[in-house]
Design a protein around this motif. Structure first.
Motif, mmCIF file in Angstrom:
data_model
loop_
_atom_site.group_PDB
_atom_site.id
_atom_site.type_symbol
_atom_site.label_atom_id
_atom_site.label_comp_id
_atom_site.label_asym_id
_atom_site.label_seq_id
_atom_site.Cartn_x
_atom_site.Cartn_y
_atom_site.Cartn_z
ATOM 1 N N GLY A 92 -8.607 2.527 6.072
ATOM 2 C CA GLY A 92 -7.469 2.133 5.240
ATOM 3 C C GLY A 92 -6.591 3.287 4.790
ATOM 4 O O GLY A 92 -7.078 4.363 4.443
ATOM 5 N N LYS A 133 -10.916 5.890 3.829
ATOM 6 C CA LYS A 133 -11.511 4.644 3.366
ATOM 7 C C LYS A 133 -12.049 3.886 4.574
ATOM 8 O O LYS A 133 -11.366 3.802 5.591
ATOM 9 C CB LYS A 133 -10.357 3.847 2.766
ATOM 10 C CG LYS A 133 -10.663 2.970 1.632
ATOM 11 C CD LYS A 133 -9.361 2.358 1.157
ATOM 12 C CE LYS A 133 -8.476 3.412 0.520
ATOM 13 N NZ LYS A 133 -7.156 2.906 0.137
ATOM 14 N N TYR A 170 -2.051 0.689 -4.656
ATOM 15 C CA TYR A 170 -1.219 -0.405 -4.123
ATOM 16 C C TYR A 170 -0.645 -1.214 -5.271
ATOM 17 O O TYR A 170 -1.105 -1.111 -6.416
ATOM 18 C CB TYR A 170 -2.005 -1.313 -3.176
ATOM 19 C CG TYR A 170 -3.242 -1.949 -3.761
ATOM 20 C CD1 TYR A 170 -3.155 -3.107 -4.541
ATOM 21 C CD2 TYR A 170 -4.492 -1.409 -3.521
ATOM 22 C CE1 TYR A 170 -4.291 -3.694 -5.073
ATOM 23 C CE2 TYR A 170 -5.643 -1.990 -4.048
ATOM 24 C CZ TYR A 170 -5.534 -3.131 -4.822
ATOM 25 O OH TYR A 170 -6.655 -3.721 -5.351
ATOM 26 N N GLU A 197 -6.514 -4.499 3.558
ATOM 27 C CA GLU A 197 -5.926 -3.171 3.729
ATOM 28 C C GLU A 197 -4.950 -3.119 4.903
ATOM 29 O O GLU A 197 -4.882 -4.032 5.718
ATOM 30 C CB GLU A 197 -7.033 -2.121 3.955
ATOM 31 C CG GLU A 197 -7.818 -1.760 2.718
ATOM 32 C CD GLU A 197 -8.988 -2.719 2.465
ATOM 33 O OE1 GLU A 197 -9.181 -3.663 3.283
ATOM 34 O OE2 GLU A 197 -9.713 -2.534 1.471
ATOM 35 N N TRP A 207 0.833 -1.204 0.000
ATOM 36 C CA TRP A 207 0.000 0.000 0.000
ATOM 37 C C TRP A 207 0.865 1.249 0.000
ATOM 38 O O TRP A 207 1.834 1.351 0.758
ATOM 39 C CB TRP A 207 -0.898 0.023 1.238
ATOM 40 C CG TRP A 207 -2.042 -0.934 1.127
ATOM 41 C CD1 TRP A 207 -2.071 -2.215 1.577
ATOM 42 C CD2 TRP A 207 -3.317 -0.680 0.519
ATOM 43 N NE1 TRP A 207 -3.293 -2.787 1.301
ATOM 44 C CE2 TRP A 207 -4.076 -1.870 0.656
ATOM 45 C CE3 TRP A 207 -3.895 0.420 -0.111
ATOM 46 C CZ2 TRP A 207 -5.387 -1.967 0.167
ATOM 47 C CZ3 TRP A 207 -5.193 0.320 -0.589
ATOM 48 C CH2 TRP A 207 -5.924 -0.871 -0.455
#
Lengths: 257, 257, 257, 257
Positions: C157, C121, B147, C178, B132
């Motif tokens: 996230g 997120k 990502y 995530e 990420w």
């Protein structure tokens, strides 16, 4: 009842035995000047060691039973055996705190921990140093003012070859026109490291109450946690299930395992 | 016309010559897989070197003429001579950029620059890794998505014994349940350093277009400045006048110099 | 005898009064779940406050007498008056510690201190979260293991719009794929700030012994220094003499003052 | 052919119109002094804007088409509308770079991005400032020496109420005895931010070739990536499958969903 923090003050102890000017300022050695103060701090249990003690004052048992190591050295870095440096290095990674003072930035242990080659700008001109606090909320500066003023110090100047600190606590202003990052916090493994710049052997810096208070605070701050997380190393099994399959050179799956 | 960035891709080149599984993925070696891509980037001038070349591919002239060194190694760290490591170390301090890939975190040069002992958690289970982006504005992630996903990779897991990066660009999620700081920026002296985690030799990671793009970006980012500030070292004269006087052991002035 | 650290646990206390699912998990409110644990910690003196108390539970005297503020909020950020946010902000700059929990990252105070716009997120899917320790030597993780595992949590996230933390203590792995920076240390003025991610109101996160231990550690860590440096602001006189002269538009000296 | 970096130099432009002393130094305004230099830099496309222009020189189209915003302001921070500050703030989060000069640290936009309240130590005494380079490998200091010397500047002094920078590029030494973090790098969202301290309106600081070179370098450095990662926000679906189940108040599973 909380366990005391076991502090070992290590000193090269060369200048104080060979130079009259230094002997006059620190007749018992820099280590004793520091220990005399730190011994009065209730939470600390203090002992001292020097380069000229048997096993350089650091046999395995002492290393093992040290929570925070204070290190002063200047001319005899090379006389500290690599094997001893290795042992100290491993103890830091495991959690022992270290406070490096002044020219200890040239020590084997500091260079090994930092990845620096040492070497920088310096001048011995009996000049004024003023250490400004940059992080006034940090425990290391508890009880001191906005700055520490030292009437005479050796100068070290930035840009210098030290890594970016995790936290920058003090910045020095020098009469001669330079600045230097002077109170630098680093972490290596579980070990907390504090570099504190002042302390040229010809000046009574280690009798200055603010300097001593910072070292006291740093000893408390650098003490290892009582029950730190265990860190697993080596080959480990997965926690979650893995579907696992190999792909060929172009990334296409070729078998399910 | 801007000068090109001179990139040297150094590879241990052991596995590719001794393990069929690896040879199949990288028939010409990991260094050639990387060079094939990087050679197409206009600003870069690419050459390669391996452990098994004369002088390990890094005679003094090559070191001197390298702007950015890319380093892949795994099993033969100890075969890199200390003297060579010293030379590379000094070049980094002076400004050469380095990109350490995957297990190069165990190399002498990385450990020397970082002050880490290496060693950490790992697993070879053909598991999924998802890197990420944590700093979406950083030049190193230009042109990639939120990502990077790799269907099969070796796992490395945090907490690991690496210093806190100056900037943390990628964080890896592993199928088996771990995380790892996977794109780490450091500065040592004038040298810019990027550690980029993925790249186990059994997987076609270095054909992945996002992985290659990150290495390309990092090469551009790690290039030394054209005219960086000269850093003075050693004993220097003051810029400002110094009043300079010595004080006795108790801090009282004893003479004016 | 050391003075106790005065902790105020502030809770929005909306969901627990309006949603059966939440009321079932925290019948007395999240603030009481936290206080029940923290009250047993000897060094802490704990009180609670909620949005629906008179003056939102934070009259001037309470603000003044709070060493560490713990903040949980989610839906009613806008009902906290700007004037109250101003007062809390100033107390943080002066030294009050703050622990922001979970969705408190959207609170006016957090956004004001961080310079973030919040928003990121998220997903509510009853998924597994594993918070990995990145700094095993930090006092905030004393007494916990290598990671904290929560069987059900809401996901947040990265990349998210929060500033780079001064220290990154935890990184979360989520079952759904995530990662998130989950234990973040910041400094603003003299105030120490800790953001701790987990704590969706539908799950018994605040009964988890590791989560509680982290909050306890963070309360101790965030407590202000006993005698922090006074910070001077405004127009100040020089410490050193200044020669002071004006130069004309081209930098030529025109008079001595 | 690479696209040019679109730089908008914004200036409050009050002092230059109302104070003879300032008008003499910057007859066309600080914005024009900067623009005159930056316009000669090939990669940059420069325009200017001031507080007194229609829409304060920043209608939506200009904001949208600005890659790097340079901001000088001192007395009229409050005359910049909140709505404009909101728009600029959002553009920074999306990727627009900003260079804040001198007293722009008190601007609404800076305070909003930093989470600081501004306010610190200052003195107008025509004193010498020397900005030491701390990161000699950083692109922002390409082409300058070890330090920048300014014969006359206003003093700002640390400890000040600004957040710990991601990278600290310059540290100022002042003749009067203070130090100040003077070249500070921050990231907010995708936006790169550089605070550069010098530039009191009474001195010809913005004709100094080193100061101008730093601003030029910073403009290049702060430019947004060409194709930065898209950052997803809001409610997202999981990438990996989630087993998902609810647990009761005590953490016992009660149903599979």
């Amino acid at each position: 009842m909380p366990t005391k923090i076991r502090v070992t003050v290590w000193n090269e102890f060369y200048h104080e035995q060979h130079l009259d000017m230094v002997k006059e300022v620190y007749p018992e050695g820099i280590h004793r000047a520091l220990a005399n103060y730190l011994e009065k701090v209730e939470e600390l249990e203090v002992s001292t060691a020097t380069l000229y003690d048997p096993e350089h004052g650091l046999p395995d048992l002492v290393i093992e039973q040290t929570d925070v190591l204070i290190w002063w050295a200047h001319m005899k870095h090379e006389e500290v055996p690599d094997e001893l440096t290795d042992k100290l290095y491993r103890r830091v990674i495991e959690g022992m705190g270290v406070i490096f003072l002044h020219s200890a930035s040239g020590s084997k242990l500091f260079k090994r921990l930092m990845g620096t080659s040492g070497g920088g700008k310096w001048r011995e001109a009996h000049e004024r140093e003023r250490l400004w606090v940059l992080k006034p909320g940090h425990p290391i500066v508890d009880g001191i003012g906005e700055y520490i003023e030292l009437p005479n110090e050796e100068m070290y100047g930035d840009p210098s070859n030290i890594p970016e600190p995790d936290e920058l606590i003090f910045m020095s202003w020098f009469e001669g026109g330079e600045v230097m990052r002077s109170g630098n916090v680093y972490t290596r493994g579980r070990g907390k490291i504090f570099y504190f710049r002042p302390g040229h052997e010809e000046y009574p810096t280690y009798y200055n109450k603010d300097v001593l208070k910072v070292i006291e605070n740093a000893a408390r701050w650098a003490a290892p946690s009582i029950t730190p997380p265990t860190v697993t190393t080596g080959n480990v099994r997965s926690i979650e299930p893995i579907k696992g399959y190999i792909r060929d050179g172009m990334g296409n799956p070729i078998k399910q395992e």
